[in-house]
Design an enzyme around this catalytic site. Structure first.
Site, short mmCIF file in Angstrom:
data_model
loop_
_atom_site.label_atom_id
_atom_site.label_comp_id
_atom_site.label_asym_id
_atom_site.label_seq_id
_atom_site.Cartn_x
_atom_site.Cartn_y
_atom_site.Cartn_z
NE ARG A 111 -38.35 -12.99 -3.66
CZ ARG A 111 -39.29 -13.78 -4.20
NH1 ARG A 111 -40.30 -14.22 -3.47
NH2 ARG A 111 -39.20 -14.16 -5.47
CB CYS A 128 -5.59 0.08 -19.13
SG CYS A 128 -5.01 0.67 -20.73
CG MET A 129 -6.30 -3.24 -13.47
SD MET A 129 -5.06 -4.11 -12.52
CE MET A 129 -4.84 -5.60 -13.46
CG ASP A 130 -4.90 0.68 -12.78
OD1 ASP A 130 -5.67 0.03 -12.05
OD2 ASP A 130 -3.73 0.35 -13.02
CE1 TYR A 175 -0.12 -2.09 -21.40
CE2 TYR A 175 -2.34 -1.86 -20.51
CZ TYR A 175 -0.97 -1.84 -20.34
OH TYR A 175 -0.45 -1.56 -19.11
CE LYS A 193 -30.36 -10.75 -6.19
NZ LYS A 193 -31.30 -11.80 -6.64
NE ARG A 223 -32.61 -19.45 -9.39
CZ ARG A 223 -32.44 -18.16 -9.22
NH1 ARG A 223 -31.68 -17.47 -10.07
NH2 ARG A 223 -33.01 -17.51 -8.22
CG HIS A 263 -37.41 -15.90 -8.17
ND1 HIS A 263 -37.84 -14.60 -8.08
CD2 HIS A 263 -36.19 -15.84 -8.75
CE1 HIS A 263 -36.90 -13.80 -8.58
NE2 HIS A 263 -35.89 -14.53 -9.00
#
Ligand code: PLP
Length: 376
Positions: free
Chosen positions: A225, A316-318, A269, A40, A137, A166
């Site tokens: 699993r 930062c983002m990049d 920043y 998953k 759940r 589970h």
């Protein structure tokens, strides 16, 4: 890999390590327990399709995913092995489980009726029934299971192939809560057997319940699993896990630029880091747009030339900026390791989890698709 042009940042997924981890799990569970590893969330960030192919080539009986779409994507990639859908399936999409031969877990009569109606005459759709033994759940409460199993007789296009549960606390040293859950499951199983129903697959164990020595293999039944352990990571830090696991994922980047900054220079920043003295820093082109958490600002570390280098200023983002004042001869294009080994040094997903106050599961799962994966 070394001969290919390398991008700004990438993951190396070590399929040999993955298969070693599977072999180690196989030795723990023995030959009579089927492995249905969990892929998953894009195989916990490792890339669902290549990981799935490798697992099946290693003899795993089938795979588990959380969502219908994840199962469909594996079918569309040519995977034919059994796929169990562990989570919720939107009622209006349940017929896709039939179309794509995905094995759903059924929680309600309405779901069962819809699946029955979607199954062509003369065929049977295998279903699994989940028992809620303590996680609260999904699943039926223990007392609800037997009436539900009896109700399934109305639906001759459905066959009960699996019964499962589970665990909530199998990653803890104290086995008592898990033993209590196992006792509830065993009680339900006895009643189901007494009803003349014998599901082919009985499965209760994720990595922690497979491996926790205090449980003495009591959770294995005839299928397991494993998720986090196949990726070479430990389910928690609290237990002495009995097998050696080799991390599968390495996250790398390259130095984009090296700079000498005078004392008193604000970095990134918000100017949250100001150089206390003249400093050499490296700009590294990876950031939260790749899933490298912004919460590592002024906190995380990376490896350059086998030395730990701390992040200065905000992620930062990049991009990030790292302190390389103590490392000689760093040049544009040099390798940076965000997670993995370099020389004698290592930074693990557990290290990042520790800095972030989270678990290794979240660290690897949040690496975004923008980062190319190379399978080695
Ligand atoms: C995610 C998941 C697993 C795998 O858990 P790990 O701790 O990663 O081994 C197994 N079963 C279910 C129901 C899950 O949701």
């Amino acid at each position: 890999m070394n001969t290919q042009p390398r991008p700004a940042t990438w993951l190396e997924i070590d399929i040999t390590a993955l298969l070693e981890n599977v072999a180690a799990l196989r030795r723990v569970v023995g030959e009579n327990v089927a492995l249905f590893p969990v892929v998953k969330a894009n195989a916990y960030g490792h890339g669902a399709v290549p990981v799935a192919h490798a697992l099946l080539s290693a003899g795993c009986a089938g795979l588990c995913v959380a969502r219908l779409d994840e199962g469909i994507a594996l079918r569309q990639a040519g995977i034919r092995a059994p796929i169990w859908i562990l989570g919720w399936i939107p009622p209006e999409h349940i017929s896709a489980a039939v179309e794509y031969r995905l094995t759903p877990t059924i929680n309600s009569l309405a779901q069962a009726a819809a699946l029955h109606a979607a199954t062509p005459r003369g065929e049977q759709t295998p279903i699994h029934i989940k028992v809620d033994t303590g996680l609260s759940r999904y699943g039926l409460l223990p007392d609800e299971v037997l009436p539900f199993v009896r109700d399934m007789r109305m639906f001759n296009h459905l066959s009960i192939e699996g019964l499962w549960t589970h665990m909530a606390r199998a990653d803890e040293p104290d086995p008592t809560p898990t033993q209590r859950q196992l006792a509830r499951f065993a009680h339900v199983l006895e009643a189901v057997h007494a009803e003349g129903v014998h599901p082919r697959w009985l499965h209760t164990a994720a990595s922690a319940a497979i491996l926790n020595p205090a449980l003495e293999n009591a959770a294995h039944f005839n299928a397991v699993r494993p998720g986090i352990s196949i990726y070479g990571l430990r389910p928690s830090r609290e237990v002495a896990w009995p097998i050696h696991l080799r991390p599968v994922l390495t996250w790398k980047a390259r130095v984009a630029r090296v700079r000498e900054l005078p004392a008193g220079t604000a970095i990134s920043y918000g100017g949250t880091f100001v150089t206390p003295h003249a400093m050499r820093v490296a700009l590294v082109p990876v950031g939260y747009g790749d899933g490298y958490p912004r919460a590592l600002s002024n906190r995380g570390e990376v490896l350059i030339q086998g030395r730990r280098c701390r992040i200065v200023g905000r992620v930062c983002m990049d991009n990030i900026v790292v302190d390389i004042n103590h490392v000689e001869h760093v040049e544009e294009g040099d390798e940076v390791v965000l997670i993995g080994r370099q020389g004698d040094a290592a930074i693990t997903a557990d290290d990042l989890a520790h800095w972030l106050g989270t678990i290794n599961y979240e660290v690897v799962t949040q690496i975004l698709p923008r980062v190319p994966r190379f399978y080695i």
